[in-house]
Design an enzyme around this catalytic site. Structure first.
Site, PDB file in Angstrom:
ATOM      1  N   SER A   1      -3.054  -7.511   3.470  1.00 34.38           N
ATOM      2  CA  SER A   1      -3.239  -7.143   4.760  1.00 34.38           C
ATOM      3  C   SER A   1      -3.550  -8.607   5.431  1.00 34.38           C
ATOM      4  CB  SER A   1      -4.392  -6.358   5.093  1.00 34.38           C
ATOM      5  OG  SER A   1      -4.057  -4.899   4.521  1.00 34.38           O
TER       6      SER A   1
ATOM      7  N   ARG B   1      -2.360  -6.215  -8.219  1.00 33.28           N
ATOM      8  CA  ARG B   1      -1.368  -7.216  -8.045  1.00 33.28           C
ATOM      9  C   ARG B   1      -1.296  -8.187  -8.965  1.00 33.28           C
ATOM     10  NH1 ARG B   1      -3.330  -8.230  -2.200  1.00 33.28           N
ATOM     11  NH2 ARG B   1      -4.986  -8.019  -3.478  1.00 33.28           N
TER      12      ARG B   1
ATOM     13  N   LYS C   1     -18.373  -5.199   9.137  1.00 31.15           N
ATOM     14  CA  LYS C   1     -17.023  -5.910   9.100  1.00 31.15           C
ATOM     15  C   LYS C   1     -16.548  -6.154  10.434  1.00 31.15           C
ATOM     16  CE  LYS C   1     -15.045  -6.976   4.553  1.00 31.15           C
ATOM     17  NZ  LYS C   1     -13.927  -6.788   3.883  1.00 31.15           N
TER      18      LYS C   1
ATOM     19  N   HIS D   1       0.824  -1.173  -0.031  1.00 34.20           N
ATOM     20  CA  HIS D   1       0.055  -0.085  -0.162  1.00 34.20           C
ATOM     21  C   HIS D   1       0.708   1.264   0.013  1.00 34.20           C
ATOM     22  CE1 HIS D   1      -3.153  -2.536   2.247  1.00 34.20           C
ATOM     23  NE2 HIS D   1      -3.772  -2.263   1.085  1.00 34.20           N
TER      24      HIS D   1
HETATM   25  O1  PNS Z   1      -8.981  -2.729   0.911  1.00 32.24           O
HETATM   26  P1  PNS Z   1     -10.235  -3.075   0.286  1.00 32.24           P
HETATM   27  O2  PNS Z   1     -11.247  -3.630   1.314  1.00 32.24           O
HETATM   28  O3  PNS Z   1     -10.087  -3.924  -1.179  1.00 32.24           O
HETATM   29  O4  PNS Z   1     -11.131  -1.654  -0.257  1.00 32.24           O
HETATM   30  C1  PNS Z   1     -12.497  -1.922  -0.660  1.00 32.24           C
HETATM   31  C2  PNS Z   1     -12.909  -0.414  -0.936  1.00 32.24           C
HETATM   32  C3  PNS Z   1     -12.962   0.215   0.332  1.00 32.24           C
HETATM   33  C4  PNS Z   1     -12.173   0.332  -1.982  1.00 32.24           C
HETATM   34  C5  PNS Z   1     -14.461  -0.682  -1.380  1.00 32.24           C
HETATM   35  O5  PNS Z   1     -15.203  -1.588  -0.393  1.00 32.24           O
HETATM   36  C6  PNS Z   1     -15.318   0.661  -1.338  1.00 32.24           C
HETATM   37  O6  PNS Z   1     -15.191   1.112  -2.236  1.00 32.24           O
HETATM   38  N1  PNS Z   1     -16.196   0.510  -0.459  1.00 32.24           N
HETATM   39  C7  PNS Z   1     -17.124   1.620  -0.162  1.00 32.24           C
HETATM   40  C8  PNS Z   1     -18.510   1.446  -0.758  1.00 32.24           C
HETATM   41  C9  PNS Z   1     -18.888   1.563  -2.188  1.00 32.24           C
HETATM   42  O7  PNS Z   1     -18.451   2.432  -2.620  1.00 32.24           O
HETATM   43  N2  PNS Z   1     -19.322   0.380  -2.762  1.00 32.24           N
HETATM   44  C10 PNS Z   1     -19.537   0.363  -4.252  1.00 32.24           C
HETATM   45  C11 PNS Z   1     -18.277   0.298  -4.877  1.00 32.24           C
HETATM   46  S1  PNS Z   1     -18.494  -0.436  -6.389  1.00 32.24           S
END
Ligand code: PNS
Length: 166
Positions: free
Chosen positions: A128, A90, A41, A17
């Site tokens: 993570s 990745r 979560k 990150h």
């Molecule tokens: O590190 P991660 O868990 O892969 O991040 C995921 C994240 C935070 C980028 C994604 O879950 C997100 O944008 N969540 C916010 C809710 C949202 O906008 N959902 C619709 C996206 S299509």
């Protein structure tokens, strides 16, 4: 590119990150690292702890701010005046989900584009979850996370064990 947003769970931030953050910061005027506060979560670290670890990790990168968000990323980006989402890729296996999210975010906010940065080769395997698993089993996480947060992870994961929800 003006304001860009790099969203994620960052539970916890990894060296992969941090590599993306440093490279993305060089491409925009202002980079907001946006930590998702998702009530559904059960992360290993609270949103406040994740933000605090990120702030220590990005200390010295001048145009980076760490903030917490909840709700839709597309709405949060609009609120910040950000028109670019930064994501790291990745492997090919990341692509399908990221492609879907990029299109959904642009549907929700037509001004929002997603820019993908390829991971540096040494971090291809890193996540993570992998960091937490290694720490929980007593392995060495040196170099896998920013030095400034290594002790936070060892203390938490080794004390509480492998109890987080993936
Ligand atoms: O590190 P991660 O868990 O892969 O991040 C995921 C994240 C935070 C980028 C994604 O879950 C997100 O944008 N969540 C916010 C809710 C949202 O906008 N959902 C619709 C996206 S299509």
């Amino acid at each position: 590119m003006k304001t860009a947003i790099y969203p994620g769970s960052f539970d916890p931030v990894t060296a992969g990150h941090l590599d993306i953050i440093r490279r993305a910061a060089g491409l925009c005027d202002r980079l907001i690292v946006a930590v998702l506060h998702n009530q559904a979560k059960k992360p290993a670290f609270s949103p406040e702890e994740r933000c605090d670890m990120l702030r220590r990790a990005v200390d010295g990168v001048p145009n980076v701010e760490v903030r917490m968000f909840s709700g839709l990323l597309a709405d949060y980006a609009k609120q910040l005046g950000a028109e670019t989402i930064i994501k790291g890729l990745r492997a090919v296996s990341d692509f399908e989900y990221e492609f879907q999210m990029a299109l959904a975010n642009r549907k929700l906010n037509p001004h929002l584009d997603t820019v993908f940065l390829m991971t540096s080769a040494e971090y291809m395997y890193l996540s993570s979850s992998i960091v937490k698993d290694i720490a929980a089993h007593g392995g060495d996480i040196t170099g896998l996370v920013p030095d400034s947060i290594q002790d936070d992870i060892l203390l938490r994961i080794r004390k509480e064990g492998n109890t987080w929800q993936r």
